[in-house]
Design a protein around this motif. Structure first.
Motif, PDB file in Angstrom:
ATOM      1  N   ILE A 178       5.156 -19.675  -5.412  1.00  0.00           N
ATOM      2  CA  ILE A 178       4.042 -18.800  -5.865  1.00  0.00           C
ATOM      3  C   ILE A 178       3.767 -17.524  -4.868  1.00  0.00           C
ATOM      4  O   ILE A 178       3.457 -16.786  -5.261  1.00  0.00           O
ATOM      5  CB  ILE A 178       2.918 -19.963  -5.282  1.00  0.00           C
ATOM      6  CG1 ILE A 178       2.918 -21.004  -6.545  1.00  0.00           C
ATOM      7  CG2 ILE A 178       1.640 -19.392  -5.276  1.00  0.00           C
ATOM      8  CD1 ILE A 178       2.044 -22.422  -6.186  1.00  0.00           C
ATOM      9  N   ALA A 179       4.427 -17.926  -3.514  1.00  0.00           N
ATOM     10  CA  ALA A 179       4.159 -16.792  -2.646  1.00  0.00           C
ATOM     11  C   ALA A 179       5.102 -15.574  -2.833  1.00  0.00           C
ATOM     12  O   ALA A 179       4.545 -14.158  -2.979  1.00  0.00           O
ATOM     13  CB  ALA A 179       4.726 -16.999  -1.249  1.00  0.00           C
ATOM     14  N   PHE A 180       6.127 -15.865  -3.590  1.00  0.00           N
ATOM     15  CA  PHE A 180       7.119 -14.768  -4.212  1.00  0.00           C
ATOM     16  C   PHE A 180       6.251 -14.055  -5.461  1.00  0.00           C
ATOM     17  O   PHE A 180       6.267 -12.687  -5.322  1.00  0.00           O
ATOM     18  CB  PHE A 180       8.447 -15.165  -4.696  1.00  0.00           C
ATOM     19  CG  PHE A 180       9.203 -14.449  -5.344  1.00  0.00           C
ATOM     20  CD1 PHE A 180       9.883 -13.067  -4.519  1.00  0.00           C
ATOM     21  CD2 PHE A 180       9.331 -14.178  -6.588  1.00  0.00           C
ATOM     22  CE1 PHE A 180      10.622 -12.402  -5.208  1.00  0.00           C
ATOM     23  CE2 PHE A 180      10.256 -13.375  -7.229  1.00  0.00           C
ATOM     24  CZ  PHE A 180      10.855 -12.353  -6.450  1.00  0.00           C
ATOM     25  N   ALA A 181       5.834 -14.806  -6.147  1.00  0.00           N
ATOM     26  CA  ALA A 181       5.033 -14.277  -7.289  1.00  0.00           C
ATOM     27  C   ALA A 181       3.799 -13.509  -6.928  1.00  0.00           C
ATOM     28  O   ALA A 181       3.550 -12.461  -7.743  1.00  0.00           O
ATOM     29  CB  ALA A 181       4.306 -15.473  -8.464  1.00  0.00           C
ATOM     30  N   ILE A 182       3.117 -13.965  -5.907  1.00  0.00           N
ATOM     31  CA  ILE A 182       1.843 -13.030  -5.465  1.00  0.00           C
ATOM     32  C   ILE A 182       2.380 -11.830  -5.035  1.00  0.00           C
ATOM     33  O   ILE A 182       1.821 -10.639  -5.448  1.00  0.00           O
ATOM     34  CB  ILE A 182       1.141 -13.825  -4.618  1.00  0.00           C
ATOM     35  CG1 ILE A 182       0.381 -15.189  -4.949  1.00  0.00           C
ATOM     36  CG2 ILE A 182       0.473 -12.906  -3.573  1.00  0.00           C
ATOM     37  CD1 ILE A 182      -0.255 -15.902  -4.159  1.00  0.00           C
ATOM     38  N   ALA A 183       3.388 -11.597  -4.461  1.00  0.00           N
ATOM     39  CA  ALA A 183       4.107 -10.367  -3.839  1.00  0.00           C
ATOM     40  C   ALA A 183       4.481  -9.604  -5.033  1.00  0.00           C
ATOM     41  O   ALA A 183       4.399  -8.504  -4.947  1.00  0.00           O
ATOM     42  CB  ALA A 183       5.141 -10.878  -2.764  1.00  0.00           C
ATOM     43  N   VAL A 184       4.961 -10.195  -6.114  1.00  0.00           N
ATOM     44  CA  VAL A 184       5.582  -9.393  -7.198  1.00  0.00           C
ATOM     45  C   VAL A 184       4.379  -8.781  -7.837  1.00  0.00           C
ATOM     46  O   VAL A 184       4.357  -7.936  -8.358  1.00  0.00           O
ATOM     47  CB  VAL A 184       6.378 -10.260  -8.136  1.00  0.00           C
ATOM     48  CG1 VAL A 184       6.595  -9.603  -9.622  1.00  0.00           C
ATOM     49  CG2 VAL A 184       7.881 -10.598  -7.658  1.00  0.00           C
ATOM     50  N   VAL A 185       2.966  -9.684  -7.974  1.00  0.00           N
ATOM     51  CA  VAL A 185       2.033  -9.090  -8.788  1.00  0.00           C
ATOM     52  C   VAL A 185       1.308  -7.938  -7.975  1.00  0.00           C
ATOM     53  O   VAL A 185       1.037  -6.922  -8.599  1.00  0.00           O
ATOM     54  CB  VAL A 185       1.002 -10.427  -9.160  1.00  0.00           C
ATOM     55  CG1 VAL A 185      -0.338  -9.765  -9.295  1.00  0.00           C
ATOM     56  CG2 VAL A 185       1.491 -11.129 -10.017  1.00  0.00           C
ATOM     57  N   ILE A 186       1.373  -8.034  -6.702  1.00  0.00           N
ATOM     58  CA  ILE A 186       1.119  -7.076  -5.619  1.00  0.00           C
ATOM     59  C   ILE A 186       1.744  -5.892  -6.089  1.00  0.00           C
ATOM     60  O   ILE A 186       1.023  -4.608  -6.157  1.00  0.00           O
ATOM     61  CB  ILE A 186       0.599  -7.532  -4.375  1.00  0.00           C
ATOM     62  CG1 ILE A 186      -0.430  -8.582  -4.186  1.00  0.00           C
ATOM     63  CG2 ILE A 186       0.404  -6.113  -3.384  1.00  0.00           C
ATOM     64  CD1 ILE A 186      -0.761  -9.148  -2.840  1.00  0.00           C
ATOM     65  N   GLU A 187       3.154  -6.112  -6.013  1.00  0.00           N
ATOM     66  CA  GLU A 187       3.859  -4.812  -6.212  1.00  0.00           C
ATOM     67  C   GLU A 187       3.571  -4.059  -7.397  1.00  0.00           C
ATOM     68  O   GLU A 187       3.488  -2.850  -7.757  1.00  0.00           O
ATOM     69  CB  GLU A 187       5.240  -5.076  -5.846  1.00  0.00           C
ATOM     70  CG  GLU A 187       6.139  -3.914  -5.882  1.00  0.00           C
ATOM     71  CD  GLU A 187       6.176  -3.143  -4.445  1.00  0.00           C
ATOM     72  OE1 GLU A 187       6.420  -2.025  -4.608  1.00  0.00           O
ATOM     73  OE2 GLU A 187       5.728  -3.710  -3.404  1.00  0.00           O
ATOM     74  N   PHE A 188       3.438  -4.927  -8.405  1.00  0.00           N
ATOM     75  CA  PHE A 188       3.279  -4.327 -10.020  1.00  0.00           C
ATOM     76  C   PHE A 188       1.735  -3.554  -9.748  1.00  0.00           C
ATOM     77  O   PHE A 188       1.449  -2.763 -10.445  1.00  0.00           O
ATOM     78  CB  PHE A 188       3.355  -5.302 -11.109  1.00  0.00           C
ATOM     79  CG  PHE A 188       4.761  -5.416 -11.411  1.00  0.00           C
ATOM     80  CD1 PHE A 188       5.584  -4.362 -11.928  1.00  0.00           C
ATOM     81  CD2 PHE A 188       5.361  -6.577 -11.246  1.00  0.00           C
ATOM     82  CE1 PHE A 188       6.778  -4.492 -12.306  1.00  0.00           C
ATOM     83  CE2 PHE A 188       6.959  -6.722 -11.674  1.00  0.00           C
ATOM     84  CZ  PHE A 188       7.432  -5.741 -12.172  1.00  0.00           C
ATOM     85  N   GLY A 189       0.812  -4.280  -9.068  1.00  0.00           N
ATOM     86  CA  GLY A 189      -0.571  -3.576  -9.121  1.00  0.00           C
ATOM     87  C   GLY A 189      -0.309  -2.077  -8.470  1.00  0.00           C
ATOM     88  O   GLY A 189      -1.014  -1.337  -8.665  1.00  0.00           O
ATOM     89  N   GLN A 190       0.625  -2.122  -7.313  1.00  0.00           N
ATOM     90  CA  GLN A 190       0.876  -0.693  -7.003  1.00  0.00           C
ATOM     91  C   GLN A 190       1.182   0.186  -7.954  1.00  0.00           C
ATOM     92  O   GLN A 190       1.149   1.443  -7.974  1.00  0.00           O
ATOM     93  CB  GLN A 190       1.906  -0.727  -5.630  1.00  0.00           C
ATOM     94  CG  GLN A 190       1.241  -1.671  -4.289  1.00  0.00           C
ATOM     95  CD  GLN A 190       2.331  -1.916  -3.488  1.00  0.00           C
ATOM     96  OE1 GLN A 190       3.343  -1.537  -3.549  1.00  0.00           O
ATOM     97  NE2 GLN A 190       1.810  -2.856  -2.343  1.00  0.00           N
ATOM     98  N   TYR A 191       2.200  -0.187  -8.763  1.00  0.00           N
ATOM     99  CA  TYR A 191       2.732   0.527  -9.834  1.00  0.00           C
ATOM    100  C   TYR A 191       1.749   1.104 -10.640  1.00  0.00           C
ATOM    101  O   TYR A 191       1.703   2.198 -11.146  1.00  0.00           O
ATOM    102  CB  TYR A 191       3.952  -0.222 -10.729  1.00  0.00           C
ATOM    103  CG  TYR A 191       4.781   0.648 -11.823  1.00  0.00           C
ATOM    104  CD1 TYR A 191       5.795   1.410 -11.481  1.00  0.00           C
ATOM    105  CD2 TYR A 191       4.226   0.398 -12.825  1.00  0.00           C
ATOM    106  CE1 TYR A 191       6.095   2.255 -12.429  1.00  0.00           C
ATOM    107  CE2 TYR A 191       4.694   1.021 -13.968  1.00  0.00           C
ATOM    108  CZ  TYR A 191       5.698   1.992 -13.753  1.00  0.00           C
ATOM    109  OH  TYR A 191       6.176   2.776 -14.657  1.00  0.00           O
ATOM    110  N   PHE A 192       0.882   0.136 -10.991  1.00  0.00           N
ATOM    111  CA  PHE A 192      -0.299   0.614 -12.041  1.00  0.00           C
ATOM    112  C   PHE A 192      -1.591   0.870 -11.335  1.00  0.00           C
ATOM    113  O   PHE A 192      -2.404   1.309 -12.013  1.00  0.00           O
ATOM    114  CB  PHE A 192      -0.518  -0.647 -12.839  1.00  0.00           C
ATOM    115  CG  PHE A 192       0.410  -1.086 -13.763  1.00  0.00           C
ATOM    116  CD1 PHE A 192       0.789  -0.175 -14.957  1.00  0.00           C
ATOM    117  CD2 PHE A 192       1.402  -2.224 -13.663  1.00  0.00           C
ATOM    118  CE1 PHE A 192       1.670  -0.617 -15.709  1.00  0.00           C
ATOM    119  CE2 PHE A 192       2.238  -2.407 -14.521  1.00  0.00           C
ATOM    120  CZ  PHE A 192       2.552  -1.695 -15.496  1.00  0.00           C
TER     121      PHE A 192
END
Length: 141
Positions: free
Chosen positions: A61-75
């Motif tokens: 879950i912690a890893f997934a949250i980080a990934v979602v935030i990173e994609f949020g930066q991309y978008f």
């Protein structure tokens, strides 16, 4: 809801370290990569502090949250919601997509798994029973 005091203390300590890194370090290694790896550990510790999630689910879950935030930066989500100039939002959610960050997040997740495996093995070798959520080291809120 439960509170695991050890993980709560770790969460507070990691938050202080992350804030110090964000506010005072402007180097090419620690701030972007060590900080990102620690962010996964911070979220993991926070999850373990307040939930009954096990090591692997909390890590994922912690890893997934980080990934979602990173994609949020991309978008450019912060710009889309009008927070791209907010220093606090940029400090917490980041401001620029970098695919190398995924390696940092994975490193943080692997570090969590290795440390937890070591802790479990050390406790077993010492004959210490694994702490359950209802033990003295946690309290219910």
């Amino acid at each position: 809801m439960r509170l695991h005091k050890g993980y709560a203390a770790l969460t507070i300590a990691l938050l202080a370290i992350e804030l110090a890194i964000a506010l005072f370090l402007h180097d090419p290694i620690i701030r972007p990569y060590v900080g990102d790896a620690l962010a996964v550990v911070l979220v993991y510790a926070g999850l373990r502090a307040v939930t009954n999630a096990g090591v692997l689910p909390a890590t994922l879950i912690a890893f997934a949250i980080a990934v979602v935030i990173e994609f949020g930066q991309y978008f450019r989500v912060l710009a889309a919601i009008g927070l791209d100039h907010d220093r606090f939002a940029r400090m917490i959610l980041g401001s620029g997509f970098d695919p190398k960050d995924f390696i940092a997040y994975a490193s943080g997740a692997v570090a969590v798994l290795l440390v937890e495996r070591y802790r479990r093995a050390s406790r077993a070798a010492a004959g210490i029973r694994t702490v359950s959520p209802s033990s003295d080291s946690s309290s219910t809120i």
